[in-house]
Design a protein around this motif. Sequence first.
Motif, PDB file in Angstrom:
ATOM      1  N   MET A 274       0.982  -1.296   0.112  1.00  0.00           N
ATOM      2  CA  MET A 274       0.038   0.061  -0.017  1.00  0.00           C
ATOM      3  C   MET A 274       0.925   1.260   0.120  1.00  0.00           C
ATOM      4  O   MET A 274       0.330   2.282  -0.888  1.00  0.00           O
ATOM      5  CB  MET A 274      -0.923   0.055   1.288  1.00  0.00           C
ATOM      6  CG  MET A 274      -2.203  -1.040   1.247  1.00  0.00           C
ATOM      7  SD  MET A 274      -3.162  -1.386   2.670  1.00  0.00           S
ATOM      8  CE  MET A 274      -3.514   0.405   2.885  1.00  0.00           C
ATOM      9  N   HIS A 275       2.040   1.369   0.725  1.00  0.00           N
ATOM     10  CA  HIS A 275       2.838   2.346   0.961  1.00  0.00           C
ATOM     11  C   HIS A 275       3.467   2.642  -0.539  1.00  0.00           C
ATOM     12  O   HIS A 275       3.418   3.908  -1.058  1.00  0.00           O
ATOM     13  CB  HIS A 275       3.772   2.324   1.890  1.00  0.00           C
ATOM     14  CG  HIS A 275       4.811   3.361   2.351  1.00  0.00           C
ATOM     15  ND1 HIS A 275       6.052   3.315   1.514  1.00  0.00           N
ATOM     16  CD2 HIS A 275       4.624   4.442   2.716  1.00  0.00           C
ATOM     17  CE1 HIS A 275       6.739   4.547   1.480  1.00  0.00           C
ATOM     18  NE2 HIS A 275       5.821   5.109   2.494  1.00  0.00           N
TER      19      HIS A 275
ATOM     20  N   GLU B 194       2.481   1.697  -3.528  1.00  0.00           N
ATOM     21  CA  GLU B 194       1.273   2.131  -4.529  1.00  0.00           C
ATOM     22  C   GLU B 194       1.117   3.758  -4.265  1.00  0.00           C
ATOM     23  O   GLU B 194       1.023   4.372  -5.278  1.00  0.00           O
ATOM     24  CB  GLU B 194      -0.096   1.485  -4.011  1.00  0.00           C
ATOM     25  CG  GLU B 194       0.046   0.056  -4.741  1.00  0.00           C
ATOM     26  CD  GLU B 194      -1.359  -0.668  -4.213  1.00  0.00           C
ATOM     27  OE1 GLU B 194      -2.310  -0.140  -3.625  1.00  0.00           O
ATOM     28  OE2 GLU B 194      -1.427  -1.795  -4.639  1.00  0.00           O
ATOM     29  N   GLU B 195       1.276   4.141  -3.056  1.00  0.00           N
ATOM     30  CA  GLU B 195       0.883   5.559  -2.723  1.00  0.00           C
ATOM     31  C   GLU B 195       2.075   6.311  -3.234  1.00  0.00           C
ATOM     32  O   GLU B 195       1.985   7.370  -3.905  1.00  0.00           O
ATOM     33  CB  GLU B 195       0.851   5.993  -1.256  1.00  0.00           C
ATOM     34  CG  GLU B 195      -0.510   5.363  -0.686  1.00  0.00           C
ATOM     35  CD  GLU B 195      -0.628   5.698   0.883  1.00  0.00           C
ATOM     36  OE1 GLU B 195       0.369   6.157   1.420  1.00  0.00           O
ATOM     37  OE2 GLU B 195      -1.545   5.038   1.425  1.00  0.00           O
ATOM     38  N   GLN B 196       3.254   5.853  -3.339  1.00  0.00           N
ATOM     39  CA  GLN B 196       4.415   6.476  -3.596  1.00  0.00           C
ATOM     40  C   GLN B 196       4.519   6.607  -5.234  1.00  0.00           C
ATOM     41  O   GLN B 196       4.727   7.697  -5.773  1.00  0.00           O
ATOM     42  CB  GLN B 196       5.699   5.601  -3.079  1.00  0.00           C
ATOM     43  CG  GLN B 196       6.254   5.745  -2.031  1.00  0.00           C
ATOM     44  CD  GLN B 196       7.443   4.958  -1.713  1.00  0.00           C
ATOM     45  OE1 GLN B 196       7.592   4.023  -2.097  1.00  0.00           O
ATOM     46  NE2 GLN B 196       8.241   5.629  -0.663  1.00  0.00           N
TER      47      GLN B 196
ATOM     48  N   MET C 247       1.776   6.479  -7.258  1.00  0.00           N
ATOM     49  CA  MET C 247       0.927   7.506  -7.437  1.00  0.00           C
ATOM     50  C   MET C 247       1.350   8.967  -7.622  1.00  0.00           C
ATOM     51  O   MET C 247       1.015   9.643  -8.389  1.00  0.00           O
ATOM     52  CB  MET C 247      -0.474   7.246  -6.596  1.00  0.00           C
ATOM     53  CG  MET C 247      -1.355   5.963  -6.924  1.00  0.00           C
ATOM     54  SD  MET C 247      -1.602   5.543  -8.467  1.00  0.00           S
ATOM     55  CE  MET C 247      -3.051   6.853  -8.781  1.00  0.00           C
TER      56      MET C 247
END
Length: 79
Positions: free
Chosen positions: A41-42, A44-46, A48
Amino acid sequence: MDKYYSYTDFLKAVGQSKVDEAEKLLNEIYLDLFLNRIQRMHREEQLMVLIDRALDEKDEKAFHLYATELEVLHQVASE
């Protein structure tokens, strides 16, 4: 998952009335799954944020690089 957990080992621990051992193994498996999900999840955020930045800067090469990595990450997560 990075670690390999043997179902046979788990059954041995349960079958030998070693509830503590079975619980420890199960807790380790759940913890590993949880940490892997948090890491994914981390990342993926990076990605994005990096994709947004590449779009703002009109950097097509960086956009494709990050978008491809994000796509691979989603494919691995869905397996």
